[in-house]
Scaffold this active site. Structure first.
Site, mmCIF file in Angstrom:
data_model
loop_
_atom_site.group_PDB
_atom_site.id
_atom_site.type_symbol
_atom_site.label_atom_id
_atom_site.label_comp_id
_atom_site.label_asym_id
_atom_site.label_seq_id
_atom_site.Cartn_x
_atom_site.Cartn_y
_atom_site.Cartn_z
ATOM 1 N N ASP A 222 0.857 -1.191 0.000
ATOM 2 C CA ASP A 222 0.000 0.000 0.000
ATOM 3 C C ASP A 222 0.895 1.243 0.000
ATOM 4 O O ASP A 222 2.010 1.215 0.510
ATOM 5 C CB ASP A 222 -0.878 -0.020 1.251
ATOM 6 C CG ASP A 222 -1.956 1.058 1.237
ATOM 7 O OD1 ASP A 222 -2.257 1.575 0.139
ATOM 8 O OD2 ASP A 222 -2.478 1.377 2.315
ATOM 9 N N GLN A 253 0.809 11.812 -4.702
ATOM 10 C CA GLN A 253 0.794 11.938 -3.248
ATOM 11 C C GLN A 253 2.114 11.479 -2.624
ATOM 12 O O GLN A 253 2.162 11.106 -1.449
ATOM 13 C CB GLN A 253 -0.376 11.144 -2.659
ATOM 14 C CG GLN A 253 -1.732 11.678 -3.092
ATOM 15 C CD GLN A 253 -2.886 10.961 -2.419
ATOM 16 O OE1 GLN A 253 -3.114 11.096 -1.218
ATOM 17 N NE2 GLN A 253 -3.627 10.199 -3.196
#
Length: 693
Positions: A222, A253
């Site tokens: 992740d 991000q």
């Protein structure tokens, strides 16, 4: 595939076509480019649940790596909910926690004299060791600044350059090498060691590597954009046989370059894994179209990115608001007023205020307190950094690892037992001479009456309290109960007296009890590991009625109905340290993008012309990031309104054939909206306006 179709059809989850495609991915490497609010956790959890449901692998054959405990716990909860039963996922957790678990199980393979109860040293502990080394060697603390040395050590480990580093001079080399040997002598590791030593085992021990590769049939990662060099290498080795690497991330991000994250890991994923299938999650489920469009406009200015077209079907609401203020006090007062004014729309827990640096929180806190607004600030002093909580952690660390010098130094005279520095140094010398850990050296000292009766009595009390703790632990099988009795025996509660501190110790005992219930374990090392490897946001409690204050870095992965992003000024956001590097400016822009995309319904941006920081006044201008979005139709600029009286002069300005009036010439905005004769509106810089009578 038929089983998977049936599985997906029976889910109570609404999935879009791109999410379904990613979940249906079979074997081989996959990269899921998941934009902000696109449901990446949903895809990850359903993908893992489908593998287990269709018996493609067992829960113990699956490695899932996250960056926070909160993320891994949420994934486990969601998977268990999908499958209808609580399952154990032994290899789902953060990079550090998984590395810790594997090292504990294989400690006999490690270089050095480690045992399974090694301590984990946090940055504060690291600094204590480094400062002590510098002091012992009579070196200049300014030249060999401990926090700089610590940062360098972490950087070397994260980038795999530890053995190749060219040191600034012989003394710096001496400090760093002494630091590492000191850690090993204390049976301790820092955070960097956890991953580095796991990686070393994989590269040095062939049998260990083959065992790990065979164990993990599927590897999930992740927030892949946040991986650093050593984490990338670790993942690569583990997944190289089965090649079932499923990475989820968003290059837009990637905001942790300053701590070693390498954006190239995601940008060049296809190059590293040529057989990769790429899936793009581009539908945003979180934010309004206005918030998303402004965010997209901002991030489109970056060149280091993989193309994504984020869109949403969410209902349009209010436009993004931009405010300008004379100073940070005015900014903070305005936010407090807005929070109170909009309480019918947004409760305290719905509101978050983000800032670039911790120093900005002071004025905000003052104004929120004046307005009687409850708030909680994250990222400053953690619960676990409070003195009395640190005491408790050190007691437990010493009991588990009596070689731990940092813990020994903290607890040996706690509560105060008249044991001074000279006595402590003598205990350490005896421990070295007798080749015993500190705890065993107590017996030697007591038996040989080496110190005064008072000190001997104090050491006996500590030794007996530890023995009773271990005995109680065997009888009660409860760390929390046994530890409470230990603190009573030691007189620690009487020593504290302060109600707030006693309350914090009580809360710490509750944490231990909760850990025992949730993990069915009374292993103190496991409990300490869960504490040492927790992040600031892991402490967040849901459904509490307070406004959230935090730095933008801490906000990643969170969402709030109403968000205020303050201090969007040149030199602050983007930060002045990044102003001379394109790649660093792009990381700052990604950070700003993360701030914007945390908002669900209301996004409020602000900047000041003057800011008080670190005792001085700084004059500022609007950030280039605001300049990049100022033309957006979804940005409703609202100027800070100053109170005026009827006899004040009105100033007139023109731009081409457009005009604008204002009551305040001195505090006029940097950017204003000019209305032309045709009715067209245009935002222009004040410097381009011409004053007229």
């Amino acid at each position: 595939m038929t089983d998977l179709k049936n599985f997906l059809n029976n889910l109570n989850e609404k999935l879009n076509i791109n999410q379904i495609d990613a979940i249906k991915h079979e074997d081989g490497p996959a990269l899921v480019l998941a934009g902000a609010g696109s449901g990446k956790t949903r895809v990850l959890t359903i993908k893992i649940a489908s593998l287990i449901k269709n018996k493609k692998c067992g829960t113990n054959e699956l490695l899932a790596l996250t960056f926070t405990n909160k993320a891994s716990k949420e994934m486990i909860f969601r998977i268990s909910k999908i499958l209808g039963s609580k399952l154990d996922f032994p290899w789902m957790g953060t990079f550090h926690s998984i590395s810790y678990k594997i090292l504990r199980m294989n400690f006999e393979l490690l270089k050095g004299n480690y045992n399974s109860n090694f301590s984990i040293y946090d940055p504060t502990d690291q600094l204590k060791i480094i400062k002590n080394i510098i002091k012992i060697n009579d070196l200049d603390l300014n030249k060999y600044e401990p926090s700089r040395i610590r940062g360098k050590i972490d950087s070397l480990k994260n980038s795999l350059l530890y053995d190749e580093w060219e040191f600034e001079d012989d003394k710096e080399e001496q400090i760093i090498k002494t630091y590492q040997s000191k850690l090993e002598s204390l049976n301790a590791m820092d955070f960097g060691d956890l991953i580095l030593k796991f990686y070393e085992l994989l590269t040095i021990n062939k049998n260990f590597k083959e065992r790990i590769q065979k164990l993990f049939k599927y590897v999930f990662v992740d927030e892949y954009q946040d991986t650093n060099i050593i984490q990338f290498r670790l993942i690569n080795i583990i997944s190289s046989i089965n090649k079932n690497l499923f990475a989820v991330g968003d290059e837009d991000q990637s905001i942790y370059g300053w701590r070693g994250a390498n954006i190239e890991n995601i940008l060049q994923f296809k190059k590293f894994y040529p057989e990769t299938k790429i899936y793009k999650l581009e539908q945003n489920y979180r934010s309004t179209p206005q918030i998303l469009n402004v965010s997209n406009l901002l991030i489109s200015n970056n060149s280091e990115r993989l193309e994504k077209n984020m869109w949403t079907e969410n209902v349009k609401k209010e436009n993004v608001k931009l405010w300008s203020f004379n100073d940070d006090r005015e900014e903070a007062k305005h936010i407090a007023r807005e929070i109170m004014k909009n309480l019918d729309l947004y409760k305290y827990e719905d509101v978050a205020v983000f800032y670039r640096t911790n120093a900005q929180s002071r004025v905000l806190e003052e104004e929120l307190r004046k307005a009687n607004i409850k708030y909680k600030i994250y990222g400053n002093i953690s619960f676990y950094e409070r003195s009395e909580v640190k005491d408790c952690i050190s007691f437990l660390k010493f009991i588990v690892n009596p070689d731990d010098e940092i813990a020994f130094d903290r607890i040996i005279n706690l509560p105060s037992r008249g044991i001074g520095k000279k006595t402590i140094e003598k205990i350490k010398k005896i421990s070295i001479q007798e080749d015993q850990n500190y705890y065993k050296s107590f017996s030697y000292i007591i038996e040989n009456n080496i110190f005064s009766k008072k000190i001997i009595k104090s050491l006996e009390l500590l030794k007996n309290s530890i023995n009773n703790f271990k005995k109680n632990l065997d009888e009660f099988s409860s760390v929390s109960e046994s530890f409470e009795k230990f603190l009573i025996d030691l007189g620690y509660f009487d020593y504290l007296k302060d109600d707030d501190k006693l309350g914090n110790v009580s809360e710490f005992l509750n944490y231990i009890a909760e850990f025992e219930l949730s993990s069915d374990s009374n292993d103190i090392s496991d409990f300490l590991n869960s504490l040492m490897l927790s992040s600031s946001t892991d402490e967040m409690v849901d459904s509490q009625s307070f406004v959230t204050l935090m730095t933008v870095h801490l906000s990643k992965g969170l969402e709030f109905p109403c968000v205020y992003v303050v201090g969007i000024e040149e030199g602050l956001f983007p930060h002045s340290r990044s102003m001379y590097s394109t790649s660093e400016i792009e990381e700052e822009r990604r950070l700003c993008y993360v701030a914007f995309t945390r908002a669900i319904s209301s996004l409020n941006l602000s900047y000041c012309k003057m800011r008080r920081m670190f005792g001085s006044i700084t004059y500022a201008s609007m950030s280039q990031f605001l300049d990049e979005i100022i033309e957006s139709d979804d940005l409703l600029e609202i100027n800070a309104i100053s109170e005026t009286t009827s006899n004040e002069r009105v100033f007139h300005y023109k731009f081409g054939n457009g005009f604008i009036d204002t009551n305040d010439n001195d505090n006029f905005e940097d950017v204003v909206t000019v209305v032309f004769d045709s009715g067209i509106k245009k935002k222009v810089f004040v410097s381009d306006l011409e004053e007229i009578e």
